[in-house]
Design a protein around this motif. Structure first.
Motif, PDB file in Angstrom:
ATOM      1  N   ARG A   4      61.666  42.717  21.180  1.00 63.75           N
ATOM      2  CA  ARG A   4      59.793  42.966  20.347  1.00 63.75           C
ATOM      3  C   ARG A   4      59.072  41.060  20.288  1.00 63.75           C
ATOM      4  O   ARG A   4      60.000  40.367  20.142  1.00 63.75           O
ATOM      5  CB  ARG A   4      59.674  43.295  19.647  1.00 63.75           C
ATOM      6  CG  ARG A   4      59.956  45.248  19.621  1.00 63.75           C
ATOM      7  CD  ARG A   4      60.293  45.907  20.238  1.00 63.75           C
ATOM      8  NE  ARG A   4      61.190  47.470  20.508  1.00 63.75           N
ATOM      9  CZ  ARG A   4      62.014  47.748  21.005  1.00 63.75           C
ATOM     10  NH1 ARG A   4      62.800  47.033  21.408  1.00 63.75           N
ATOM     11  NH2 ARG A   4      62.238  48.791  21.536  1.00 63.75           N
ATOM     12  N   THR A   5      58.154  40.995  20.344  1.00 58.14           N
ATOM     13  CA  THR A   5      57.675  40.349  20.467  1.00 58.14           C
ATOM     14  C   THR A   5      56.504  40.544  18.994  1.00 58.14           C
ATOM     15  O   THR A   5      55.386  41.460  18.855  1.00 58.14           O
ATOM     16  CB  THR A   5      56.072  39.576  21.564  1.00 58.14           C
ATOM     17  OG1 THR A   5      57.655  39.146  22.054  1.00 58.14           O
ATOM     18  CG2 THR A   5      55.439  38.347  20.477  1.00 58.14           C
ATOM     19  N   HIS A   6      56.334  39.822  17.648  1.00 58.79           N
ATOM     20  CA  HIS A   6      55.757  40.101  16.346  1.00 58.79           C
ATOM     21  C   HIS A   6      55.046  38.687  16.193  1.00 58.79           C
ATOM     22  O   HIS A   6      55.011  37.544  16.329  1.00 58.79           O
ATOM     23  CB  HIS A   6      56.826  39.328  15.452  1.00 58.79           C
ATOM     24  CG  HIS A   6      56.015  39.447  13.998  1.00 58.79           C
ATOM     25  ND1 HIS A   6      56.227  38.915  13.081  1.00 58.79           N
ATOM     26  CD2 HIS A   6      54.801  40.747  13.598  1.00 58.79           C
ATOM     27  CE1 HIS A   6      55.786  39.089  12.102  1.00 58.79           C
ATOM     28  NE2 HIS A   6      55.050  40.282  12.462  1.00 58.79           N
ATOM     29  N   ILE A  36      54.598  44.515  21.727  1.00 58.13           N
ATOM     30  CA  ILE A  36      54.385  44.000  21.091  1.00 58.13           C
ATOM     31  C   ILE A  36      54.666  44.280  19.353  1.00 58.13           C
ATOM     32  O   ILE A  36      53.964  45.932  19.067  1.00 58.13           O
ATOM     33  CB  ILE A  36      52.870  43.788  20.638  1.00 58.13           C
ATOM     34  CG1 ILE A  36      53.102  42.023  22.170  1.00 58.13           C
ATOM     35  CG2 ILE A  36      51.615  42.136  19.947  1.00 58.13           C
ATOM     36  CD1 ILE A  36      51.066  42.136  22.911  1.00 58.13           C
ATOM     37  N   ALA A  37      54.751  44.202  18.264  1.00 57.50           N
ATOM     38  CA  ALA A  37      54.440  44.062  17.360  1.00 57.50           C
ATOM     39  C   ALA A  37      53.069  43.259  16.101  1.00 57.50           C
ATOM     40  O   ALA A  37      53.336  42.047  15.920  1.00 57.50           O
ATOM     41  CB  ALA A  37      55.824  44.216  16.304  1.00 57.50           C
ATOM     42  N   ILE A  38      52.425  43.600  15.760  1.00 58.14           N
ATOM     43  CA  ILE A  38      51.317  42.990  15.080  1.00 58.14           C
ATOM     44  C   ILE A  38      50.271  43.809  13.875  1.00 58.14           C
ATOM     45  O   ILE A  38      50.800  44.832  13.715  1.00 58.14           O
ATOM     46  CB  ILE A  38      50.037  43.016  16.144  1.00 58.14           C
ATOM     47  CG1 ILE A  38      49.300  41.867  15.310  1.00 58.14           C
ATOM     48  CG2 ILE A  38      49.260  43.807  16.715  1.00 58.14           C
ATOM     49  CD1 ILE A  38      48.579  41.295  16.503  1.00 58.14           C
ATOM     50  N   ALA A  70      53.119  48.055  18.650  1.00 57.83           N
ATOM     51  CA  ALA A  70      53.069  48.888  16.997  1.00 57.83           C
ATOM     52  C   ALA A  70      52.710  48.278  15.817  1.00 57.83           C
ATOM     53  O   ALA A  70      52.164  46.653  15.954  1.00 57.83           O
ATOM     54  CB  ALA A  70      54.567  48.445  16.555  1.00 57.83           C
ATOM     55  N   ILE A  71      51.475  48.749  15.593  1.00 53.18           N
ATOM     56  CA  ILE A  71      50.564  48.132  14.701  1.00 53.18           C
ATOM     57  C   ILE A  71      50.725  48.639  13.380  1.00 53.18           C
ATOM     58  O   ILE A  71      50.987  49.509  13.220  1.00 53.18           O
ATOM     59  CB  ILE A  71      48.219  48.039  14.929  1.00 53.18           C
ATOM     60  CG1 ILE A  71      48.713  48.396  16.150  1.00 53.18           C
ATOM     61  CG2 ILE A  71      47.844  48.027  13.949  1.00 53.18           C
ATOM     62  CD1 ILE A  71      47.335  48.796  16.959  1.00 53.18           C
ATOM     63  N   TYR A  72      51.321  47.561  12.620  1.00 55.27           N
ATOM     64  CA  TYR A  72      51.526  48.435  10.803  1.00 55.27           C
ATOM     65  C   TYR A  72      50.868  47.493   9.885  1.00 55.27           C
ATOM     66  O   TYR A  72      50.255  46.566  10.264  1.00 55.27           O
ATOM     67  CB  TYR A  72      53.443  47.375  10.977  1.00 55.27           C
ATOM     68  CG  TYR A  72      53.235  45.895  11.114  1.00 55.27           C
ATOM     69  CD1 TYR A  72      52.807  44.795   9.743  1.00 55.27           C
ATOM     70  CD2 TYR A  72      53.628  45.370  12.225  1.00 55.27           C
ATOM     71  CE1 TYR A  72      53.164  43.587   9.900  1.00 55.27           C
ATOM     72  CE2 TYR A  72      53.887  44.061  12.315  1.00 55.27           C
ATOM     73  CZ  TYR A  72      53.268  43.070  11.306  1.00 55.27           C
ATOM     74  OH  TYR A  72      53.541  41.251  10.943  1.00 55.27           O
ATOM     75  N   GLY A  73      50.990  47.949   8.934  1.00 55.95           N
ATOM     76  CA  GLY A  73      50.310  47.909   7.448  1.00 55.95           C
ATOM     77  C   GLY A  73      50.185  48.279   6.330  1.00 55.95           C
ATOM     78  O   GLY A  73      51.262  50.151   6.591  1.00 55.95           O
ATOM     79  N   ASP A  74      49.492  48.973   6.308  1.00 57.75           N
ATOM     80  CA  ASP A  74      49.086  49.823   4.876  1.00 57.75           C
ATOM     81  C   ASP A  74      47.575  50.128   5.113  1.00 57.75           C
ATOM     82  O   ASP A  74      46.944  49.934   5.018  1.00 57.75           O
ATOM     83  CB  ASP A  74      48.835  48.929   3.559  1.00 57.75           C
ATOM     84  CG  ASP A  74      48.449  50.436   2.219  1.00 57.75           C
ATOM     85  OD1 ASP A  74      48.874  51.291   2.289  1.00 57.75           O
ATOM     86  OD2 ASP A  74      48.702  49.741   1.366  1.00 57.75           O
ATOM     87  N   GLN A  99      52.027  52.139  12.082  1.00 61.95           N
ATOM     88  CA  GLN A  99      52.814  51.762  11.001  1.00 61.95           C
ATOM     89  C   GLN A  99      52.771  51.329   9.866  1.00 61.95           C
ATOM     90  O   GLN A  99      52.127  51.156  10.176  1.00 61.95           O
ATOM     91  CB  GLN A  99      54.851  51.489  11.752  1.00 61.95           C
ATOM     92  CG  GLN A  99      55.256  52.053  12.798  1.00 61.95           C
ATOM     93  CD  GLN A  99      55.253  52.969  12.897  1.00 61.95           C
ATOM     94  OE1 GLN A  99      56.464  54.112  12.063  1.00 61.95           O
ATOM     95  NE2 GLN A  99      54.941  54.158  14.121  1.00 61.95           N
ATOM     96  N   THR A 100      53.323  52.439   8.892  1.00 58.68           N
ATOM     97  CA  THR A 100      53.004  51.717   7.652  1.00 58.68           C
ATOM     98  C   THR A 100      53.989  50.603   7.426  1.00 58.68           C
ATOM     99  O   THR A 100      54.372  50.034   5.529  1.00 58.68           O
ATOM    100  CB  THR A 100      52.833  53.348   6.579  1.00 58.68           C
ATOM    101  OG1 THR A 100      54.094  53.387   6.906  1.00 58.68           O
ATOM    102  CG2 THR A 100      51.917  54.305   6.976  1.00 58.68           C
TER     103      THR A 100
END
Length: 128
Positions: A4-6, A36-38, A70-74, A99-100
């Motif tokens: 994956r690419t962050h 992609i992960a961002i 994948a869009i991660y965060g709160d 994703q959280t």
């Protein structure tokens, strides 16, 4: 596990459909990867207002160009039921995911670009 690419940056990277395409092309050119992960902090806040259609336009570009994101965060500050349902539904999708929890960086983390935006390998189990 696929690589994956962050994506990290000092400012918002994705503001509309065209900037999403630009980001995808940069990732593919610099890393050869299409996963992609961002952080959600690097995407315009307008993305999370579903009524304006920006999320649909951006995610459609990822589908059209055969990228996974994948869009991660709160996401706890969002109270809109439609958005909460959207986040819930995307966690099971094979093409994109909100994703959280962000997984730890792997030992093979690399920074192939000296630009202010950094792309690197990032194993994110949520996209398996």
């Amino acid at each position: 596990m696929e690589e994956r690419t962050h994506v990290t940056a000092d400012e918002i990277v994705i503001t509309d459909a065209q900037s999403a395409v630009d980001s995808m092309m940069t990732v593919e050119y610099e890393t050869g990867l299409k996963n992609i992960a961002i952080s959600k902090n690097l995407i315009t806040e307008k993305f999370f207002v579903l009524s304006n259609g920006i999320a649909g336009e951006i995610l459609q570009k990822f589908v059209n160009y055969q990228f996974r994101i994948a869009i991660y965060g709160d996401y706890t500050k969002y109270t809109n039921k439609l958005l909460k349902d959207f986040i819930y539904e995307t966690t099971a999708d094979a093409k994109f995911s909100l994703q959280t929890v962000c997984k730890q960086r792997s030992k093979n983390w690399r920074k192939p670009s000296n630009d202010k935006t950094v792309f690197g390998e990032y194993p994110l189990s949520t996209l398996d």
